[in-house]
Design an enzyme around this catalytic site. Structure first.
Site, PDB file in Angstrom:
ATOM      1  N   HIS A 263      33.086  44.289  36.583  1.00 34.41           N
ATOM      2  CA  HIS A 263      33.223  42.839  36.799  1.00 34.41           C
ATOM      3  C   HIS A 263      32.463  42.411  38.062  1.00 34.41           C
ATOM      4  CE1 HIS A 263      35.544  38.963  36.724  1.00 34.41           C
ATOM      5  NE2 HIS A 263      35.318  39.028  38.028  1.00 34.41           N
ATOM      6  N   GLU A 264      32.739  43.076  39.156  1.00 31.93           N
ATOM      7  CA  GLU A 264      32.079  42.697  40.411  1.00 31.93           C
ATOM      8  C   GLU A 264      30.585  42.968  40.333  1.00 31.93           C
ATOM      9  OE1 GLU A 264      33.752  40.874  42.393  1.00 31.93           O
ATOM     10  OE2 GLU A 264      35.730  41.335  41.556  1.00 31.93           O
ATOM     11  N   HIS A 267      28.897  39.974  38.979  1.00 30.97           N
ATOM     12  CA  HIS A 267      28.616  38.972  40.018  1.00 30.97           C
ATOM     13  C   HIS A 267      27.387  39.397  40.830  1.00 30.97           C
ATOM     14  CE1 HIS A 267      32.065  36.318  39.670  1.00 30.97           C
ATOM     15  NE2 HIS A 267      32.941  37.307  39.752  1.00 30.97           N
ATOM     16  N   GLU A 293      31.392  33.352  37.305  1.00 30.22           N
ATOM     17  CA  GLU A 293      32.400  34.109  36.559  1.00 30.22           C
ATOM     18  C   GLU A 293      31.878  34.491  35.169  1.00 30.22           C
ATOM     19  OE1 GLU A 293      34.987  35.083  38.134  1.00 30.22           O
ATOM     20  OE2 GLU A 293      36.338  35.843  36.571  1.00 30.22           O
TER      21      GLU A 293
END
Lengths: 493, 493
Positions: A263-264, A267, A293
């Site tokens: 997830h990170e 980003h 997001e």
């Protein structure tokens, strides 16, 4: 970057603002990762000072930005610079510094109170703090100004131009359809609701190796990127060539650590893909919280939770996590994709996540409009939750007290999580309903996916508003149909 | 902190300067420890911007400081604030920003050139760069102004008020006496000139454990302190409650890593001991480079290389470094205290270290005065070195090209290493010719040593000039006799 002389002057005078932002990012990163605990108080003083300097230097650009606003012949980038600066300047000019200080003070105390309140599951302890915060947020909305609904002023802080009308439209489609889908998925019985691996304990060192292998699969450039550990995972873009993520190691249920890392990284891939030509300018960040997001969700869910990615990571899991050895790839896929209703947002899967943000969105909208009182939040929460998910929290700790956001004054934020899911599915749709993703992963190479995102989204940074950017990339914006279609394809093939 | 209203206003307006300094320290620390390599360019831009802001904000205090200078009734702290700020303001006002920029540009290029030049042992490659630097340093000395000798202007940048006359006096005593001592030590034959452990290779993880145990022996407060890894070890004081050191792991000769750790811890103990009342003020740093170095040298040499400390660390060494097992404490003590003439400063032991700084001091004094040309440095170096140590470098890599300092424009710095040794011995003398050190270490508790240093030196921060501070603590300043007495006691008991 700019032919217009006023814009050139703006960019020159923006460099100190950029430098302060860069420094605040490093200070923030250090605070969460390596700072000795007693460094917190001076760090707070330093960060506050830098924030004030940055505000002052931004406001000083007002005259030049006004001049630029009168220019007729601005290119996209030049217009973007003016747009982004105007938003900050107006915010600083409209919301008086005393109010910002007051919110800072109130939220610092509220966060402490919230921690105790959640521990004792006692909303009453948190209520007076939240009442102050809500009063301040309503005042801020008034200072900023809005059309139709005061909550629009707050939504716009996180997602430029996004309104209650649009949010209502997204949820009006998403909630009932997701309810129906969830029932069908449950009755199909293909996706499990729980899995024995959830309780398997891992060694942190071994899990770090797994995450490092995941970073390799994502081709993260280690000369421009790094990963550390923090209590709450986050990504910070220190510069175009220095983007950092954190992950966490809770010791069990390795999905949380692995998919937090992915997830990170999503980003981070966004930040790393922004055009170098935008360095040191106001356009060097992402377009909005929702668009940011969408990148993390795309990599976490569309890529990371696909059958093909599970196949790619499977040998690594078996190498470092001994308890995985007895499970074949299909079983791992189902562990990574259990579907179950839960009371806690951060434990929610793809299919149920948006119910959680919807509950918060509904409540925020009402309290900011003055249609509901803070004291009513727990019952509102429980009733709405029951309506959406057919479950009722037994207490406030697993209900209205579960998130840190409100204690920090983040009203208007939660909807962007769902916008992220929606936009990620719009990308999936544009990638031939996921065909490009599956192809790339079967080749074991994400480069084409990164290139697609780089070309259509990343490189622009904040040049375009989130809506402009979506129209450019997808010919539509915030379309929840794509998310529903993605769910259909994945969960009911 | 201050009763005087002008000083109060100065302190209020100093907080942003402090915050910028704090931030620059974090940026600097991050650059050397964790930053992804490609983060260097934007980091340079950000640091430059913050430095400019800090200079501007400091200069803006000039009027208030002028006012305060006229006040008759200033207490020690208030006078200290005025003194320290006057020094910075004058520097920024006298040395024009273009000159600072030029030095920055020239030294950046020179550092690159120096690296290649050293690799090829070709002083000629470095010469044109060094010529530019020396020309700039001479110009800076002229801009700053000086009495008697232009080099005084540069010495004062690192050691307030320290002059060529004083430095000459220190070396005039130290050099011939050290030569005599060295001969006597050699003929006594007690201290070895080499040791088999020098080539023993260690595991980095194990060495980290050793260093962590050393930090425990030094009672470093881990809630206010941390240790990382960097190519060149350093200490940075980010705040009174956040002081960090780095160490290095070269894989062999474990003394370097262990005593590097203790050395930097000495600097850190100083920073951690500065009175909290001086936080956010111009007095929150050490008194000078020389005084700071006295703290690191005291812990490294007087404490760390004592028989008693070797006894304390011995079990840890045996636990983590298997190759140490065959050596008893006495043998370890001699490994840690080999005495041998060497060509390279950073390899020098206590007894021979000051010869190295003397060579550089002599050369700097001459080139800054215009009495020697840059082109003459290699022969000057080799001749002086031979005179002092009876050895002659075979080439410039092991001669005039060995240090990074000149390529960075640090003229006036080297002498402070010797001042550190001298002041450390003055502390030793005040501690009853070391009796307090030996007592404390026999009890295995350094608390009393820390308390002594805290009370006599640390707590004052930069309140007093280095000379004032020494007079207060020792009743004398820069007295090389103490160092010679310390050598006598240690090496010729």
């Amino acid at each position: 970057m700019a032919g217009n002389p006023v814009i050139r002057e703006i960019l020159n005078r923006y460099v100190p603002v950029w430098a302060l932002g860069h420094s605040m990012s490093v200070l923030g990163w250090d605070t969460e990762t390596h700072m000795p605990v007693k460094g917190a108080q001076p760090r707070g003083v330093a960060s506050g000072q830098l924030a004030m300097m940055s505000q002052r230097a931004t406001i000083e650009l007002d005259g030049l930005v006004r001049k630029a606003e009168k220019a007729a012949d601005l290119g996209d980038r030049e217009a973007g610079i003016v747009r982004v600066l105007r938003r900050s300047i107006d915010y600083y000019l409209k919301v008086p510094p005393e109010m910002v200080d007051e919110l800072q003070r109130v939220t610092t105390e509220a966060t402490v109170a919230w921690r105790s309140a959640r521990k004792r599951s006692d909303f009453g302890m948190f209520r007076p703090h939240l009442e102050k915060i809500v009063a301040l947020e309503r005042e801020i909305a008034n200072k900023i100004g809005y059309e139709r609904h005061p909550y629009n002023a707050l939504l716009d802080l996180y997602e430029e131009g996004f309104t209650v009308r649009e949010a209502d439209a997204v949820y009006a489609k998403l909630i009932p359809e997701s309810k129906r889908l969830l029932k069908r998925v449950a009755s199909a019985g293909v996706y499990p609701t729980k899995h024995p691996l959830e309780s398997a304990r891992y060694d942190t060192g071994a899990m770090l190796k797994v995450n490092e292998e995941a970073l390799k699969l994502l081709k993260m450039p280690m000369d421009r990127f790094r990963m550390d550990v923090s209590t709450h995972p986050f990504t910070t873009q220190i510069a175009q060539d220095d983007v950092r993520i954190t992950t966490r190691y809770e010791g069990k249920d390795f999905r949380a650590s692995l998919y937090g890392t992915i997830h990170e990284s999503g980003h981070a891939i966004y930040g790393l893909g922004i055009s170098k030509a935008l360095a040191y300018s106001p356009l060097g960040d992402g377009a909005s919280y929702g668009v940011h997001e969408s990148q993390s969700r795309f990599w976490e869910n569309v890529v990371g939770r696909s059958v093909e990615f599970v196949e790619l990571i499977d040998p690594t899991l078996k190498k470092y996590l001994p308890f995985v050895k007895g499970y074949d790839t299909a079983q791992l896929y189902f562990y990574i994709n259990t579907v179950r209703k839960s009371l806690i947002r951060v434990d929610a899967d793809e299919l149920t996540y948006n119910f959680h943000t919807a509950v918060r969105y509904d409540i925020e909208k009402k309290v900011i409009a003055g249609e509901a009182k803070v004291a009513e939040i727990p019952s509102l929460w429980n009733d709405t939750f029951e309506e959406y998910l057919g479950m009722r929290p037994k207490n406030d700790a697993e209900g209205a007290l579960q998130d840190v956001h409100w204690s920090g004054g983040s009203f208007g934020y939660f909807a962007t999580y769902t916008l992220g899911n929606v936009i990620a599915a719009m990308i999936w749709h544009k990638m031939k309903d996921g065909a490009l993703v599956h192809e790339a992963l079967r080749k074991g190479d994400v480069t084409e996916l990164k290139n697609w995102l780089g070309k259509n989204i990343h490189r622009y940074g904040a040049t375009y508003s989130p809506k402009q950017l979506q129209e450019k990339a997808f010919g539509e914006s915030y379309n929840p149909e794509r998310l529903l279609a993605y769910f259909e394809q994945k969960y009911l093939p």
